[in-house]
Design an enzyme around this catalytic site. Structure first.
Site, PDB file in Angstrom:
ATOM      1  N   TYR A   1      29.252  47.145  34.164  1.00 53.47           N
ATOM      2  CA  TYR A   1      28.359  46.289  34.963  1.00 53.47           C
ATOM      3  C   TYR A   1      28.418  46.696  36.434  1.00 53.47           C
ATOM      4  CZ  TYR A   1      26.137  41.898  36.485  1.00 53.47           C
ATOM      5  OH  TYR A   1      25.289  40.961  37.043  1.00 53.47           O
TER       6      TYR A   1
ATOM      7  N   SER B   1      23.542  42.637  42.265  1.00 54.07           N
ATOM      8  CA  SER B   1      24.583  41.624  42.107  1.00 54.07           C
ATOM      9  C   SER B   1      25.551  41.790  43.269  1.00 54.07           C
ATOM     10  CB  SER B   1      25.334  41.882  40.786  1.00 54.07           C
ATOM     11  OG  SER B   1      26.539  41.149  40.725  1.00 54.07           O
TER      12      SER B   1
HETATM   13  P1  NAD Z   1      19.919  35.834  31.377  1.00 54.98           P
HETATM   14  O1  NAD Z   1      20.763  36.237  30.222  1.00 54.98           O
HETATM   15  O2  NAD Z   1      19.615  34.386  31.602  1.00 54.98           O
HETATM   16  O3  NAD Z   1      18.526  36.613  31.344  1.00 54.98           O
HETATM   17  C1  NAD Z   1      18.456  37.992  31.069  1.00 54.98           C
HETATM   18  C2  NAD Z   1      17.036  38.336  30.684  1.00 54.98           C
HETATM   19  O4  NAD Z   1      17.007  39.748  30.379  1.00 54.98           O
HETATM   20  C3  NAD Z   1      16.559  37.617  29.429  1.00 54.98           C
HETATM   21  O5  NAD Z   1      15.188  37.272  29.543  1.00 54.98           O
HETATM   22  C4  NAD Z   1      16.723  38.665  28.327  1.00 54.98           C
HETATM   23  O6  NAD Z   1      15.827  38.522  27.234  1.00 54.98           O
HETATM   24  C5  NAD Z   1      16.388  39.925  29.117  1.00 54.98           C
HETATM   25  N1  NAD Z   1      16.915  41.112  28.453  1.00 54.98           N
HETATM   26  C6  NAD Z   1      18.187  41.402  28.123  1.00 54.98           C
HETATM   27  N2  NAD Z   1      18.244  42.562  27.452  1.00 54.98           N
HETATM   28  C7  NAD Z   1      16.973  43.030  27.373  1.00 54.98           C
HETATM   29  C8  NAD Z   1      16.373  44.179  26.811  1.00 54.98           C
HETATM   30  N3  NAD Z   1      17.089  45.103  26.155  1.00 54.98           N
HETATM   31  N4  NAD Z   1      15.037  44.306  26.908  1.00 54.98           N
HETATM   32  C9  NAD Z   1      14.278  43.365  27.523  1.00 54.98           C
HETATM   33  N5  NAD Z   1      14.799  42.269  28.083  1.00 54.98           N
HETATM   34  C10 NAD Z   1      16.126  42.105  28.010  1.00 54.98           C
HETATM   35  O7  NAD Z   1      20.654  36.477  32.645  1.00 54.98           O
HETATM   36  P2  NAD Z   1      20.544  36.194  34.224  1.00 54.98           P
HETATM   37  O8  NAD Z   1      21.830  35.623  34.647  1.00 54.98           O
HETATM   38  O9  NAD Z   1      19.282  35.506  34.552  1.00 54.98           O
HETATM   39  O10 NAD Z   1      20.518  37.696  34.762  1.00 54.98           O
HETATM   40  C11 NAD Z   1      19.359  38.305  35.291  1.00 54.98           C
HETATM   41  C12 NAD Z   1      19.773  39.444  36.209  1.00 54.98           C
HETATM   42  O11 NAD Z   1      20.532  38.923  37.312  1.00 54.98           O
HETATM   43  C13 NAD Z   1      20.688  40.488  35.539  1.00 54.98           C
HETATM   44  O12 NAD Z   1      20.343  41.779  35.981  1.00 54.98           O
HETATM   45  C14 NAD Z   1      22.069  40.104  36.030  1.00 54.98           C
HETATM   46  O13 NAD Z   1      22.948  41.194  36.043  1.00 54.98           O
HETATM   47  C15 NAD Z   1      21.738  39.635  37.440  1.00 54.98           C
HETATM   48  N6  NAD Z   1      22.750  38.777  38.044  1.00 54.98           N
HETATM   49  C16 NAD Z   1      23.107  37.593  37.469  1.00 54.98           C
HETATM   50  C17 NAD Z   1      24.063  36.799  38.089  1.00 54.98           C
HETATM   51  C18 NAD Z   1      24.470  35.478  37.518  1.00 54.98           C
HETATM   52  O14 NAD Z   1      25.455  34.921  38.024  1.00 54.98           O
HETATM   53  N7  NAD Z   1      23.793  34.924  36.542  1.00 54.98           N
HETATM   54  C19 NAD Z   1      24.649  37.203  39.282  1.00 54.98           C
HETATM   55  C20 NAD Z   1      24.272  38.419  39.839  1.00 54.98           C
HETATM   56  C21 NAD Z   1      23.310  39.199  39.217  1.00 54.98           C
END
Ligand code: NAD
Length: 256
Positions: free
Chosen positions: A151, A138
């Site tokens: 985080y 991130s």
């Molecule tokens: P999201 O909530 O849409 O998806 C998260 C996924 O992780 C889902 O499929 C969920 O089922 C899975 N998950 C969560 N806990 C779990 C567990 N205990 N076991 C198995 N699967 C699990 O979130 P996202 O925004 O797509 O985030 C994905 C990654 O990107 C994360 O690591 C997040 O920190 C990172 N990220 C997101 C953003 C953003 O702005 N959305 C920015 C930077 C980084």
């Protein structure tokens, strides 16, 4: 065909990355996530792009589940060439009220699962002298924001982990890189928008413009295609000396 395993790929960024790999038609995809319709999502992509898939609901907090997911994928597809550690959660709170269970869950899901999965795929990658580990960190892997202690710690941690395994993998054709997105409009961020609007008595539009995107010079959410295509490049044969990096895709947030 190569095989890619993407954690948390039944939602958000992980699903966006899976779709870009599916478009190449050069990968079997192992989907994972806790969405109850995960199998359906995986089958839908298989049908749409004519590729082979597998789905596992392995919980990132259960190391035995993670090892079983890898074993099942190897039994089905023969090998794992690319591992994308993407599953992640967020929780926002001032440090004095930060719940211990949330701290443990964030470190466990965002950081420790990547350790277990990397360990599980490592031997095969080393034997075949090819491997690609892509960690979805991130912008918060490089800079902090208040109220996100767990985080930010998990994401800085995964950047350090990425650098270490890049060094260890170098003699064996294994690269490791971290992608550091700014804000991407996924269910994770939609929940934050709603929570912050409530906490600060602001409109959701103000949360987006004044709290989130104000950090980015480009006032737009990062797209799933941009992240997915970067991951496709990092996984490719050509990207063999690009390793140990933490790549911001954050609208210029880290340039400031
Ligand atoms: P999201 O909530 O849409 O998806 C998260 C996924 O992780 C889902 O499929 C969920 O089922 C899975 N998950 C969560 N806990 C779990 C567990 N205990 N076991 C198995 N699967 C699990 O979130 P996202 O925004 O797509 O985030 C994905 C990654 O990107 C994360 O690591 C997040 O920190 C990172 N990220 C997101 C953003 C953003 O702005 N959305 C920015 C930077 C980084």
């Amino acid at each position: 065909m190569k095989t890619i395993l993407i954690t948390g790929s039944t939602s958000g960024i992980g699903l966006g990355i899976a779709i870009e790999f599916a478009k190449t038609k050069q990968y079997n995809i192992v989907f994972n996530g806790l969405e109850p319709n995960g199998q359906e999502i995986a089958d839908g992509i298989a049908k749409q792009y004519g590729i082979e898939v597998m789905f596992s609901n392995a919980n990132m907090l259960q190391p035995a589940d993670l090892r079983k997911m890898v074993d099942d994928a190897v039994a089905k597809f023969g090998k794992i060439d690319v591992l994308v550690n993407n599953a992640g959660i967020q929780f926002v709170s001032p440090i004095e009220d930060f719940p211990e269970d949330k701290w443990n869950a964030i470190i466990g899901i965002n950081l420790t699962s990547a350790f277990h999965l990397t360990k599980a795929v490592w031997k095969g990658m080393k034997e075949r002298k090819f491997g690609r580990i892509i960690n979805i960190a991130s912008a918060h892997g490089l800079v902090a924001s208040e109220f996100k202690s767990a985080y930010v710690a998990s994401k800085h941690g995964i950047v350090g982990f990425t650098k270490t395994i890049a060094l260890e993998g170098a003699p064996f054709g294994i690269t490791a890189n971290a992608i550091c997105p700014g804000y991407v409009k996924t269910p994770l961020v939609e929940k934050q928008i709603a929570d912050q609007a409530k906490a600060h008595s602001m409109s959701e539009a103000d949360v987006v413009n004044k709290v989130m995107l104000y950090k980015q010079a480009v006032k737009e959410f990062v797209s799933l295609e941009e992240l997915g295509q970067l991951a496709v490049f990092l996984a490719s044969d050509v990207a063999k000396t690009m390793t140990g990096t933490a790549l911001p895709v954050d609208g210029g947030w880290n340039a400031q």
